[in-house]
Design a protein around this motif. Structure first.
Motif, mmCIF file in Angstrom:
data_model
loop_
_atom_site.group_PDB
_atom_site.id
_atom_site.type_symbol
_atom_site.label_atom_id
_atom_site.label_comp_id
_atom_site.label_asym_id
_atom_site.label_seq_id
_atom_site.Cartn_x
_atom_site.Cartn_y
_atom_site.Cartn_z
ATOM 1 N N ILE A 114 113.058 20.255 19.956
ATOM 2 C CA ILE A 114 111.683 19.958 20.380
ATOM 3 C C ILE A 114 111.775 18.908 21.468
ATOM 4 O O ILE A 114 112.439 17.881 21.308
ATOM 5 C CB ILE A 114 110.851 19.421 19.202
ATOM 6 N N ILE A 115 111.114 19.150 22.595
ATOM 7 C CA ILE A 115 111.145 18.216 23.718
ATOM 8 C C ILE A 115 109.798 17.516 23.841
ATOM 9 O O ILE A 115 108.748 18.176 23.912
ATOM 10 C CB ILE A 115 111.478 18.939 25.036
ATOM 11 N N LEU A 159 116.301 22.027 28.536
ATOM 12 C CA LEU A 159 115.768 23.355 28.238
ATOM 13 C C LEU A 159 116.897 24.358 27.997
ATOM 14 O O LEU A 159 117.832 24.466 28.780
ATOM 15 C CB LEU A 159 114.872 23.839 29.379
ATOM 16 N N SER A 160 116.773 25.100 26.898
ATOM 17 C CA SER A 160 117.774 26.112 26.557
ATOM 18 C C SER A 160 117.159 27.080 25.557
ATOM 19 O O SER A 160 115.977 26.973 25.198
ATOM 20 C CB SER A 160 119.010 25.442 25.949
ATOM 21 N N GLU A 161 117.985 27.997 25.092
ATOM 22 C CA GLU A 161 117.495 28.945 24.072
ATOM 23 C C GLU A 161 117.188 28.241 22.757
ATOM 24 O O GLU A 161 116.477 28.776 21.913
ATOM 25 C CB GLU A 161 118.523 30.060 23.841
ATOM 26 N N LYS A 162 117.672 27.002 22.580
ATOM 27 C CA LYS A 162 117.381 26.239 21.381
ATOM 28 C C LYS A 162 115.993 25.585 21.433
ATOM 29 O O LYS A 162 115.469 25.164 20.407
ATOM 30 C CB LYS A 162 118.431 25.144 21.176
ATOM 31 N N THR A 163 115.418 25.493 22.620
ATOM 32 C CA THR A 163 114.128 24.813 22.783
ATOM 33 C C THR A 163 113.021 25.674 22.185
ATOM 34 O O THR A 163 112.795 26.810 22.624
ATOM 35 C CB THR A 163 113.828 24.542 24.256
ATOM 36 N N LYS A 164 112.312 25.133 21.215
ATOM 37 C CA LYS A 164 111.237 25.875 20.564
ATOM 38 C C LYS A 164 109.856 25.308 20.876
ATOM 39 O O LYS A 164 108.861 26.028 20.801
ATOM 40 C CB LYS A 164 111.440 25.889 19.043
ATOM 41 N N VAL A 165 109.791 24.010 21.210
ATOM 42 C CA VAL A 165 108.513 23.367 21.508
ATOM 43 C C VAL A 165 108.725 22.363 22.637
ATOM 44 O O VAL A 165 109.710 21.617 22.631
ATOM 45 C CB VAL A 165 107.937 22.612 20.279
ATOM 46 N N VAL A 166 107.789 22.352 23.581
ATOM 47 C CA VAL A 166 107.692 21.279 24.578
ATOM 48 C C VAL A 166 106.284 20.721 24.471
ATOM 49 O O VAL A 166 105.299 21.446 24.668
ATOM 50 C CB VAL A 166 107.965 21.783 26.007
ATOM 51 N N ASP A 193 111.662 30.157 25.757
ATOM 52 C CA ASP A 193 110.494 30.820 25.161
ATOM 53 C C ASP A 193 109.691 29.831 24.313
ATOM 54 O O ASP A 193 108.985 30.223 23.388
ATOM 55 C CB ASP A 193 110.945 31.998 24.293
ATOM 56 N N ALA A 194 109.796 28.561 24.637
ATOM 57 C CA ALA A 194 109.196 27.509 23.814
ATOM 58 C C ALA A 194 107.675 27.556 23.847
ATOM 59 O O ALA A 194 107.061 27.967 24.839
ATOM 60 C CB ALA A 194 109.670 26.137 24.295
ATOM 61 N N TYR A 195 107.076 27.115 22.742
ATOM 62 C CA TYR A 195 105.644 26.869 22.720
ATOM 63 C C TYR A 195 105.360 25.619 23.562
ATOM 64 O O TYR A 195 106.073 24.611 23.447
ATOM 65 C CB TYR A 195 105.157 26.623 21.296
ATOM 66 N N ILE A 196 104.320 25.679 24.368
ATOM 67 C CA ILE A 196 103.957 24.558 25.227
ATOM 68 C C ILE A 196 102.663 23.934 24.713
ATOM 69 O O ILE A 196 101.631 24.606 24.622
ATOM 70 C CB ILE A 196 103.787 24.995 26.684
ATOM 71 N N VAL A 197 102.741 22.650 24.347
ATOM 72 C CA VAL A 197 101.614 21.912 23.793
ATOM 73 C C VAL A 197 101.245 20.792 24.765
ATOM 74 O O VAL A 197 102.104 20.016 25.174
ATOM 75 C CB VAL A 197 101.981 21.301 22.422
ATOM 76 N N ILE A 198 99.962 20.705 25.111
ATOM 77 C CA ILE A 198 99.491 19.654 26.015
ATOM 78 C C ILE A 198 98.496 18.755 25.284
ATOM 79 O O ILE A 198 97.498 19.228 24.741
ATOM 80 C CB ILE A 198 98.818 20.240 27.276
ATOM 81 N N ASP A 199 98.812 17.467 25.258
ATOM 82 C CA ASP A 199 97.897 16.447 24.744
ATOM 83 C C ASP A 199 96.955 16.057 25.877
ATOM 84 O O ASP A 199 97.356 15.398 26.831
ATOM 85 C CB ASP A 199 98.716 15.243 24.261
ATOM 86 N N GLY A 200 95.696 16.487 25.756
ATOM 87 C CA GLY A 200 94.713 16.233 26.803
ATOM 88 C C GLY A 200 93.715 15.146 26.459
ATOM 89 O O GLY A 200 92.649 15.071 27.078
#
Length: 406
Positions: A114-115, A159-166, A193-200
Motif C-alpha cells: 500500500i502506497i 509501483l509494481s504488481e505488488k501494489t494494491k492501493v495508492v 492495477d492498484a485501487y486509487i484513493v483520494i482524500d479530498g
C-alpha cells in the motif's frame, strides 16, 4: 459579482466577539463556519420534516427521503460522478477512509503493498496500517523534500504488481500543498492495477472536483469543512468496484433480505448506508453545495488564493518567521513558526486573546512535523468569507506574540 460583505452577512457567527475583540476566524482547515442558508435547512428539517428516510409510506418520511436524495444528486453533480448511487453518505473523511480500508481487506494478502505519502493526515495513515496488520501487507511512503513537495521518483520505484492501493490527499491539511494528483493517478494506472484513493477533505472546499476526469476509484471528503454541518461526509466509489466489494456495517437499510439462514445485501448506495443516517445533516450538505455554487467555485478559489498570497507576503516581512511549504503550490493554508518561540500553542493563545482563531500543534500530521524536526506549527487557514483586513489583524497579532515571547 463577488461581494465579500454580502457573503460575510450570511454568517451570523462572524458578528460575535471573542475576548472583547471582533472574531477573526482563521481555522477553516479544521472546520468552516456555516451560512444561514445551511442552518435554516437544518432547522427546517427538524421542525417541519423530521422522519426517517426510505422506510415509511407516510408524508413526512416521503418528503424527507425526497430531500435527502435530492442532496445526493446535488453532490453527484458537485463532483461529477457518473451515477448518484456512487455517492455514499458518511460521517466524514475519516469514516470514508476506514470504510475503504475495511472493505479492501479481502483484496490484499501477505507482502502486498500500500502506497501513501508523508503528507497524509493520520486518517489516511492509521486505517492502512490496520489493514496491513490484518493482511500482512506492507506500507510504503512517498517522501517529501525540504519544501514539502512529494518526491514522485519514489512512486515510480514503488509501483509494481505488488501494489494494491495508492492513497494520497489532494491537498495537505497541515501545509496546504496541492499534490499533483493527475500525475500520481497516471503513473499508478500505467504501472499497476492498484485501487486509487483520494482524500479530498482539503480540496473539495476550495476548487472544482471531477472524479470522472481524475479517474480515481474512490474520493472522500467532509461536509463540515465546506460550510455543512459536522458529522456529514461523502464517499464516492466507482459503481463496478462498490458492487463487487462487501459491506462495511451491518444492520437496517443495507439488506435486501434477512433471515436466520442468511442475508442478502441491498444495491447501491444503501449497501454502504446501514442504520439511520444523519438526514438533516445530509440535506444541509446539499444546501452547502448550493451556497458554493451560487458564489461560484472559481470565484472561491480566486479569492482564497489571493488571501494566501497576501498573507504569505505580509508574514514574510516579519523577521524570524518560517513558513513551511513556502515554495510549493498551495491553497488555503499558511503554516508557520517564529524563530526562538518553542511552542506554537503560546502564539495561538496570544492570538486568541486578540479574537483571532488559528490552529496550533501537529494538525494530526505527526510524520510531517517529525520530518521538519518540530513539535507543531501555527496554521492560519482561509475560507470564502475571510478578508485582507483580517490578515492584517493576524500579522499584527503575530508581531505582538513575537514581542511577548522572544
Amino acid at each position: 459579482m463577488f461581494d465579500i460583505q454580502e457573503i460575510r452577512s450570511q454568517f451570523s457567527i462572524l458578528d460575535r466577539e471573542v475576548n472583547g475583540k471582533p472574531l477573526v476566524y482563521l481555522d477553516n482547515a479544521a472546520t468552516s463556519q456555516k451560512p444561514n442558508s445551511v442552518l435554516e435547512v437544518c432547522h427546517a428539517y427538524y421542525t417541519e420534516l423530521n422522519a426517517n428516510v426510505h422506510r415509511g409510506i407516510h408524508t413526512l418520511s416521503q418528503l424527507a427521503t425526497e430531500e435527502m436524495e435530492l442532496s445526493r444528486r446535488k453532490i453527484q453533480k458537485f463532483i461529477n460522478a457518473e451515477h448518484d448511487f456512487e455517492v455514499i453518505f458518511t460521517k466524514g473523511t475519516t469514516e470514508g477512509l476506514n470504510l475503504i480500508a475495511y472493505i479492501l481487506t479481502q483484496k490484499l494478502q501477505k507482502d502486498d503493498e500500500i502506497i501513501i505519502s508523508y503528507l497524509e493526515h493520520h486518517s489516511n495513515i492509521v486505517p492502512w496500517q490496520m489493514l496491513c496488520e490484518r493482511t500482512g501487507a506492507k506500507l510504503r511512503v512517498i517522501p517529501i523534500d525540504e519544501n514539502g513537495i512529494l518526491q514522485l521518483d519514489y512512486l515510480d520505484q514503488f509501483l509494481s504488481e505488488k501494489t494494491k492501493v495508492v492513497s494520497v490527499n489532494q491537498v495537505s491539511n497541515a501545509l496546504g500543498i496541492v499534490n499533483p494528483i493527475e500525475e500520481i493517478i497516471a503513473k499508478t494506472r500505467k504501472n499497476s492495477d492498484a485501487y486509487i484513493v483520494i482524500d479530498g477533505a482539503q480540496s473539495a472546499p476550495h476548487f472544482s472536483i471531477d472524479v470522472q476526469k481524475l479517474d480515481c476509484d474512490f474520493f472522500v471528503f467532509s461536509g463540515h469543512k465546506m460550510y455543512a454541518p459536522m458529522g456529514t461526509g461523502i464517499l464516492y466509489g466507482k459503481r463496478e468496484i462498490l458492487e463487487a466489494l462487501p459491506p462495511f456495517h451491518g444492520g437496517g437499510e443495507m439488506i435486501a433480505t434477512c433471515s436466520f439462514d442468511g442475508t442478502t445485501y441491498a444495491g447501491l448506495p444503501f449497501k454502504y448506508e446501514a442504520g439511520t443516517p444523519n438526514v438533516g445533516g445530509n440535506i444541509a450538505l446539499g444546501a452547502a453545495v448550493d451556497f458554493m455554487e451560487r458564489i461560484g467555485r472559481q470565484n472561491i478559489q480566486n479569492h482564497e488564493n489571493a488571501l494566501l498570497e497576501y498573507a504569505q507576503r505580509q508574514l514574510l516581512e516579519i523577521e524570524g518567521i518560517k513558513i513551511y511549504g513556502e515554495k510549493a503550490h498551495r491553497t488555503g493554508v499558511v503554516s508557520f513558526n517564529l524563530e526562538g518561540v518553542g511552542i506554537s500553542s503560546d502564539v495561538g493563545m496570544i492570538l486568541d486573546k486578540m479574537g483571532i482563531a488559528v490552529r496550533t500543534g501537529h494538525h494530526c500530521t505527526q510524520p510531517i512535523m517529525n520530518f521538519f524536526n518540530i513539535a507543531g506549527t501555527v496554521r492560519a487557514s482561509f475560507a470564502v468569507y475571510n478578508t485582507f483586513e483580517e490578515i492584517d489583524i493576524l500579522v499584527e497579532g503575530v508581531k505582538k506574540a513575537q514581542r511577548m515571547l522572544s
